[in-house]
Design a protein around this motif. Sequence first.
Motif, PDB file in Angstrom:
ATOM      1  N   SER A  55      39.422  46.957  42.592  1.00 32.57           N
ATOM      2  CA  SER A  55      40.289  46.392  43.630  1.00 32.57           C
ATOM      3  C   SER A  55      40.513  44.887  43.563  1.00 32.57           C
ATOM      4  N   ILE A  56      40.013  44.208  42.537  1.00 31.80           N
ATOM      5  CA  ILE A  56      40.227  42.765  42.464  1.00 31.80           C
ATOM      6  C   ILE A  56      41.686  42.483  42.127  1.00 31.80           C
ATOM      7  N   LYS A  57      42.265  41.498  42.813  1.00 33.17           N
ATOM      8  CA  LYS A  57      43.622  41.076  42.489  1.00 33.17           C
ATOM      9  C   LYS A  57      43.612  40.356  41.151  1.00 33.17           C
ATOM     10  N   LYS A  58      44.660  40.524  40.387  1.00 32.79           N
ATOM     11  CA  LYS A  58      44.728  39.906  39.070  1.00 32.79           C
ATOM     12  C   LYS A  58      45.559  38.640  39.157  1.00 32.79           C
ATOM     13  N   PRO A  59      45.319  37.639  38.333  1.00 30.98           N
ATOM     14  CA  PRO A  59      44.436  37.638  37.176  1.00 30.98           C
ATOM     15  C   PRO A  59      42.963  37.565  37.573  1.00 30.98           C
ATOM     16  N   ILE A  60      42.120  38.083  36.703  1.00 28.26           N
ATOM     17  CA  ILE A  60      40.682  38.069  36.925  1.00 28.26           C
ATOM     18  C   ILE A  60      39.984  37.296  35.817  1.00 28.26           C
ATOM     19  N   THR A  61      38.790  36.847  36.122  1.00 28.94           N
ATOM     20  CA  THR A  61      37.923  36.253  35.117  1.00 28.94           C
ATOM     21  C   THR A  61      36.916  37.317  34.721  1.00 28.94           C
ATOM     22  N   THR A  62      36.705  37.515  33.426  1.00 29.51           N
ATOM     23  CA  THR A  62      35.790  38.546  32.959  1.00 29.51           C
ATOM     24  C   THR A  62      34.637  37.936  32.182  1.00 29.51           C
ATOM     25  N   ILE A  63      33.434  38.393  32.493  1.00 28.21           N
ATOM     26  CA  ILE A  63      32.213  37.963  31.825  1.00 28.21           C
ATOM     27  C   ILE A  63      31.548  39.210  31.252  1.00 28.21           C
ATOM     28  N   TRP A  64      31.376  39.260  29.939  1.00 26.20           N
ATOM     29  CA  TRP A  64      30.778  40.420  29.277  1.00 26.20           C
ATOM     30  C   TRP A  64      29.263  40.427  29.441  1.00 26.20           C
ATOM     31  N   SER A  65      28.692  41.620  29.610  1.00 25.62           N
ATOM     32  CA  SER A  65      27.241  41.770  29.550  1.00 25.62           C
ATOM     33  C   SER A  65      26.807  41.590  28.095  1.00 25.62           C
ATOM     34  N   PRO A  66      25.560  41.181  27.860  1.00 27.96           N
ATOM     35  CA  PRO A  66      25.108  40.956  26.483  1.00 27.96           C
ATOM     36  C   PRO A  66      25.223  42.186  25.575  1.00 27.96           C
ATOM     37  N   ASP A  67      25.154  43.391  26.156  1.00 29.06           N
ATOM     38  CA  ASP A  67      25.247  44.603  25.330  1.00 29.06           C
ATOM     39  C   ASP A  67      26.690  45.118  25.164  1.00 29.06           C
ATOM     40  N   SER A  68      27.656  44.394  25.700  1.00 32.23           N
ATOM     41  CA  SER A  68      29.090  44.729  25.582  1.00 32.23           C
ATOM     42  C   SER A  68      29.466  46.039  26.272  1.00 32.23           C
ATOM     43  N   LYS A  69      28.669  46.505  27.231  1.00 30.98           N
ATOM     44  CA  LYS A  69      28.968  47.758  27.920  1.00 30.98           C
ATOM     45  C   LYS A  69      29.530  47.559  29.323  1.00 30.98           C
ATOM     46  N   LEU A  70      29.249  46.409  29.913  1.00 34.92           N
ATOM     47  CA  LEU A  70      29.688  46.127  31.275  1.00 34.92           C
ATOM     48  C   LEU A  70      30.418  44.795  31.320  1.00 34.92           C
ATOM     49  N   ILE A  71      31.239  44.650  32.347  1.00 33.55           N
ATOM     50  CA  ILE A  71      31.917  43.380  32.614  1.00 33.55           C
ATOM     51  C   ILE A  71      31.701  43.033  34.077  1.00 33.55           C
ATOM     52  N   ALA A  72      31.447  41.756  34.329  1.00 31.57           N
ATOM     53  CA  ALA A  72      31.448  41.241  35.693  1.00 31.57           C
ATOM     54  C   ALA A  72      32.757  40.480  35.856  1.00 31.57           C
ATOM     55  N   SER A  73      33.522  40.812  36.889  1.00 29.85           N
ATOM     56  CA  SER A  73      34.823  40.179  37.104  1.00 29.85           C
ATOM     57  C   SER A  73      34.934  39.629  38.509  1.00 29.85           C
ATOM     58  N   TYR A  74      35.705  38.551  38.623  1.00 30.67           N
ATOM     59  CA  TYR A  74      35.992  37.950  39.924  1.00 30.67           C
ATOM     60  C   TYR A  74      37.345  37.284  39.859  1.00 30.67           C
ATOM     61  N   GLU A  75      37.927  37.027  41.020  1.00 34.73           N
ATOM     62  CA  GLU A  75      39.259  36.439  41.040  1.00 34.73           C
ATOM     63  C   GLU A  75      39.270  34.984  41.448  1.00 34.73           C
ATOM     64  N   GLY A  76      38.169  34.402  41.827  1.00 30.77           N
ATOM     65  CA  GLY A  76      38.176  33.089  42.455  1.00 30.77           C
ATOM     66  C   GLY A  76      38.360  31.878  41.586  1.00 30.77           C
ATOM     67  N   SER A  77      38.041  31.920  40.308  1.00 29.05           N
ATOM     68  CA  SER A  77      37.965  30.685  39.532  1.00 29.05           C
ATOM     69  C   SER A  77      39.290  29.965  39.390  1.00 29.05           C
ATOM     70  N   HIS A  78      40.406  30.671  39.401  1.00 29.25           N
ATOM     71  CA  HIS A  78      41.680  29.986  39.234  1.00 29.25           C
ATOM     72  C   HIS A  78      42.108  29.249  40.503  1.00 29.25           C
ATOM     73  N   TYR A  79      41.325  29.341  41.581  1.00 28.42           N
ATOM     74  CA  TYR A  79      41.596  28.576  42.792  1.00 28.42           C
ATOM     75  C   TYR A  79      40.736  27.320  42.871  1.00 28.42           C
ATOM     76  N   LEU A  80      39.851  27.141  41.901  1.00 26.95           N
ATOM     77  CA  LEU A  80      38.927  26.012  41.914  1.00 26.95           C
ATOM     78  C   LEU A  80      39.657  24.677  41.908  1.00 26.95           C
ATOM     79  N   SER A  81      40.740  24.543  41.157  1.00 25.42           N
ATOM     80  CA  SER A  81      41.436  23.262  41.072  1.00 25.42           C
ATOM     81  C   SER A  81      41.953  22.818  42.433  1.00 25.42           C
ATOM     82  N   LYS A  82      42.389  23.723  43.271  1.00 21.27           N
ATOM     83  CA  LYS A  82      42.858  23.369  44.616  1.00 21.27           C
ATOM     84  C   LYS A  82      41.700  22.823  45.447  1.00 21.27           C
TER      85      LYS A  82
END
Length: 147
Positions: A55-82
Amino acid sequence: MQIIDIPTDKQLASYPVNNGVSALAWSPNGVYLATSNGDIFHALTGKIFTSYKGSIKKPITTIWSPDSKLIASYEGSHYLSKYVTDPNFVDTGKDATIHVWDITTGQDIFVYQGHQRPVSFAAWSPDGTKIASASLDTTVQIWQAAR
């Protein structure tokens, strides 16, 4: 999108990407590419392996798990500049959660809801058991990654 072998300048793969991709992330095993629109591509074939179905609105930021099986995603980072240009900026409409999802299904397996304001950065621990997340609420939280 193109994958180029730097030493030889040879194009290894080329494939179209839809919806204005603003970021890419290689999987640690080098097999996949995650895009900011939630698609996971097999890096050498250019075929979509799966897409994020949460349900995250796109665009999203994706962070891979070390084993390449999972991703942690969030939408907030592109609002940091504001926020950086206006410290009184209140972003009430943005998601303050991090979604951990399985790359084979595209489905969320865990949603972390510990922040009060949008997430600005996140990182997996090297062993893949924890995630650290920073937020515009001025907290850094370390939490157990779902498995």
